[in-house]
Enzyme design. Structure first.
Site: not given
Lengths: 430, 423
Positions: A69, A72-73, A144
């Site tokens: 993840h 991904e950022h 997040e």
């Protein structure tokens, strides 16, 4: 030049074209007329669960939770210009998600699709990671994680996974923890990028008013040298997960207005090995027959005032895990827990009504037709399923083939009443 | 790709809109019942929207009702309540597969009869709604109202709206409030329903692949409405000049701070200046190239979520950010700076071009989504906006930076809400 084939689904009158490029990249194209928007999804089979793996010559490698993840950022980072802005300048939009087994980058646009598709490949295949961008992004990801922490239902779901799974990483949060995110380094991110952003591990999906041959060529031509040359993909290591659940129950107390609960049934993941489309279809239909709005179980609980909303239902079959979940908001957590167990038990013992089964088949036929209304839902659904090893077209076929016996058998083989767990959320006593 | 739209009056105050589009495999029927948003009936309308689609005199139990829908090829009925500025809308929607895909021609008539039963043949017991359904839905609605507080970002935005418009109907939530819901009885709700049926303006919108003449006659034959005087609902007051900024702070059991801010846009949708004002809100806070995203998230890493959105009916701009508790001041300052930057003319050519492209692309693809299009159509109809896409796009393209700057000059900060952790 790779092989090409077409797969047609008669029930919904749609075709999908598939080609495996020489690099190993799988490409799927679903042409659809009359829709203004076109969609592309670029995915890698690398997600929140894939933190332990074996690399040729290096042996076992372990990475911090949440790294897929985080990556991904990072892939969105660009020193010169914001990736979002680049796409929005040509009227396109871009986004991405990381699931437990995949990371998918997707774009949609009405105009300049070819350009947007090239830009999608370009930004995913040309990663720029600096110490500075890693440090800044840590703060965004931590926000997040904290956002999810403030959603009580999310916590209840996380607890259920921890109740059911001892070691399998399906129990872990995809984004990781505040600590694992803080510990992640630029070098680790780059290594994982090299390992998993590999054509042999990736797939591209295109949906909309396009010509498949042209799309195959465009994608073929826009792969980078470095990408094509990437060698083998690391072998994922899944721990041995005992069949039994960890604990039968967990309760959290929160300042909320109404109590809520979910019950998970942990099943043998080997069910996935054969006829998985059919079994998944059978289990989904069975869930609806057991707990849907026309079920006796729904009426009973509604009439007693235990529930006012429809049941939430889910069935998941993945790499090394299989479970079903049913839940609802209720101020009678224990009573509803017993009711759910009793309902499953009675279907295990007495089977299902044949008439209910026939009605469900009519319903599913209509729902499939409806689901092909929205190209966006076809696109995201097809991609999401494929990235999990399922095929939407095969699932439509499976639903149509489904027999009454399939339902009975799948339920018998899946549910073990002694292997369920409940996660509940109770309001604080003032 | 909408092939055709037609509009008829079924009876004074009740209109039928036919939107034909060949690309959809289902037909979507929408019944929009318009009510004024006020304290005396908000809770009644909210409960009504939950009660009417559960059973009817033809299908008196939920099991019979759901089974009938499943037999009708998994048709879906959804009845719910919405707030459009200071109007409260009861929306009943039904989605049914097109007759050509299930090989049964009568699905259209069957669907319409279903809607008619829900509207005109509710299950009545002793002069009121079925008490069992009524009680369950009353409890359900009370929980729903109480649970609004569990959704923290939604709660921050709600608090912002409530405090901003403490003397306007706009403060009222579309679900109503617990005290008023508790007062409702099966009989009082049924009596209210009779009034709703007889006095509300109603729009029936149908979208899908059908023959318009046939659809029109099916509707006239199967859907029935009272003939009588129906009341129009008043237009919202929208211009406000706050003397000072209202500040609200609440403590919650949360891990992250929630910041909500509201601005008065002060330009009504009837004005030519509304479109540039709306464009300015896109530049400010819609999507990954907006000022808020670029500065508050990308540059300073203060948050994951940050956005701005406008309410067209009430001309209000709401801004939201989820930030650490010790970053409230910094985030608030940065957000205000971005609004001021737009007012003082800091909009780059790229920012303007992106805002135009974003809006145009959204408009072009709206007709790809059946439910989005039906709502968009109804919105445009209510606000007397154009349905001519070319004309709309042309208007967007003609705007220049100065139009946005002038329009944003009317924005006035009204209320700031912070949800912080418990001490």
């Amino acid at each position: 030049m790779g092989f090409e084939n077409e797969d047609y689904c008669q029930y919904i009158d749609e075709s999908i074209f598939h080609k495996k490029l020489e690099s190993g990249l799988e490409v799927y194209v679903l042409p659809k007329k009359h829709f203004a928007k076109k969609y592309a999804f670029f995915g890698t089979h690398y997600g929140g669960m894939n933190n332990v793996f074996e690399v040729d010559g290096l042996g076992r490698v372990e990475m911090p939770q949440g790294i897929a993840h985080f990556l991904e950022h990072q892939i969105f980072e660009d020193e010169l210009e914001s990736t979002f802005e680049k796409f929005e300048k040509i009227g396109a939009s871009v986004n991405a998600y990381t699931s437990n087994g995949s990371t998918v980058y997707h774009i949609e646009t009405v105009e300049e699709f070819d350009k947007a598709l090239k830009m999608l490949m370009n930004f995913v295949l040309d990663v720029q990671i600096t110490e500075k961008s890693v440090e800044k992004e840590k703060e965004v990801i931590i926000q997040e994680i904290k956002m999810y922490e403030d959603e009580p239902e999310w916590q209840m779901g996380t607890n259920l996974m921890l109740n059911m799974y001892h070691t399998h990483p399906v129990k872990d949060d995809i984004a990781g923890t505040v600590e694992s995110v803080r510990s992640t380094t630029k070098e680790q991110l780059l290594r994982c990028y090299e390992y998993f952003y590999n054509p042999k591990n990736m797939a591209m999906f295109v949906f909309g008013d396009v010509e498949p041959g042209h799309i195959f060529e465009l994608i073929e031509a826009n792969q980078t040298e470095a990408f094509i040359k990437r060698k083998t993909v690391p072998r994922l290591i899944m721990p041995n997960e005992p069949f039994r659940i960890v604990r039968p129950k967990s309760i959290i107390t929160k300042a909320i207005a109404k109590d809520s609960m979910i019950v998970g049934f942990k099943a043998n993941p080997d069910i996935r090995k054969e006829d998985r489309e059919l079994k998944l279809a059978a289990l989904r239909v069975a869930s609806d027959m057991m707990f849907g709005k026309s079920s006796a179980a729904f009426s009973r609980a509604y009439e007693k005032g235990w529930i006012t909303e429809s049941y939430d239902m889910d069935v998941q079959l993945g790499d090394g895990y299989a479970y079903a979940v049913f839940g609802n908001q209720t101020d009678h957590v224990d009573l509803l827990h017993e009711e759910i167990l009793r309902t499953v038990e009675s279907h295990l013992n007495n089977g299902f009504e044949h008439e209910d089964f026939l009605r469900m088949k009519r319903k599913l036929l209509g729902r499939f037709v409806a689901s092909f209304n929205s190209l966006q839902s076809i696109a995201s659904n097809y991609t999401f399923k494929k990235m999990r090893g399922f095929d939407l077209f095969e699932q439509v076929e499976a639903f149509n083939k489904l027999s009454y016996d399939d339902i009975q058998n799948s339920v018998k083989n899946f549910y073990d009443l002694s292997n369920s767990s409940m996660s509940a959320m109770i309001k604080e006593k003032k | 790709m909408i092939d055709m739209t037609q509009y008829f009056e079924l009876t004074p105050g009740v209109n039928l809109h036919l939107v034909k589009s060949r690309k959809f495999k289902t037909v979507l029927y929408g019944v929009y019942i318009k009510r004024p948003l006020n304290d005396s009936e908000a809770s009644l309308n909210a409960l009504l929207s939950r009660v009417i689609d559960k059973v009817s005199s033809v299908y008196p139990t939920q099991k019979e009702m759901s089974s009938a829908l499943e037999n009708l090829y998994g048709a879906i009925i959804v009845s719910d309540i919405h707030k459009y500025g200071e109007k409260q809308m009861i929306q009943i929607k039904m989605q049914v597969p097109g007759a050509q895909y299930v090989g049964e021609e009568t699905v259209t008539a069957q669907a319409l009869q279903f809607i008619d039963q829900i509207l005109n043949r509710p299950k009545v017991v002793d002069g009121g709604f079925d008490p069992e359904i009524f009680e369950a839905e009353k409890l359900g609605l009370i929980s729903e109202v109480e649970m609004r507080k569990d959704d923290k970002d939604g709660w921050a935005l709600s608090l912002c709206v409530e405090n901003m418009s403490e003397n306007e109907p706009y403060r009222i939530h579309e679900y109503g409030n617990v005290e008023a819901i508790r007062e409702i009885t099966p009989v009082s709700l049924y009596e209210h329903y009779q009034k709703v049926l007889e006095t509300s303006s109603i729009d029936v919108i149908v979208i899908g692949d059908f023959e318009p003449e046939t659809m029109k006659s099916e509707i006239v034959n199967n859907l029935h409405f009272y003939e009588g005087k129906r009341e129009p609902v008043a237009r919202e007051e929208i211009v406000y000049h706050p003397d000072q900024i209202k500040r609200v702070v609440e403590e919650h059991d949360i891990a992250q701070g929630k910041l909500a801010m509201s601005y008065r846009i002060n330009i009504p949708y009837e004005s030519d200046e509304y479109l540039p004002a709306f464009m300015a809100t896109i530049v400010l806070g819609y999507g990954g190239s907006s000022k808020l995203f670029k500065v508050v998230r990308e540059r300073d890493g203060l948050c994951y979520t940050v956005f701005a959105r406008a309410d067209k009916f009430k001309s209000v701009l709401l801004i939201y950010a989820g930030v650490d508790f010790d970053k409230f001041d910094k985030a608030e300052k940065l957000i205000i700076e971005q609004v001021e930057a737009i007012k003082s003319g800091e909009i780059s050519d790229d920012e303007l071009a992106i805002a135009k492209k974003t809006l145009i692309s959204n408009l072009q693809s709206l007709s790809d989504y059946q439910n989005s299009y039906i709502n968009y159509y109804y919105n445009q109809y209510l606000t007397k906006g154009t349905l001519d896409l070319e004309e709309y796009i042309d208007r967007i393209n003609r705007l220049d930076k100065n139009d946005l700057v002038m329009a944003a000059g009317h924005f006035e900060l009204d209320t700031i809400v912070r949800l912080k952790g418990e001490e």
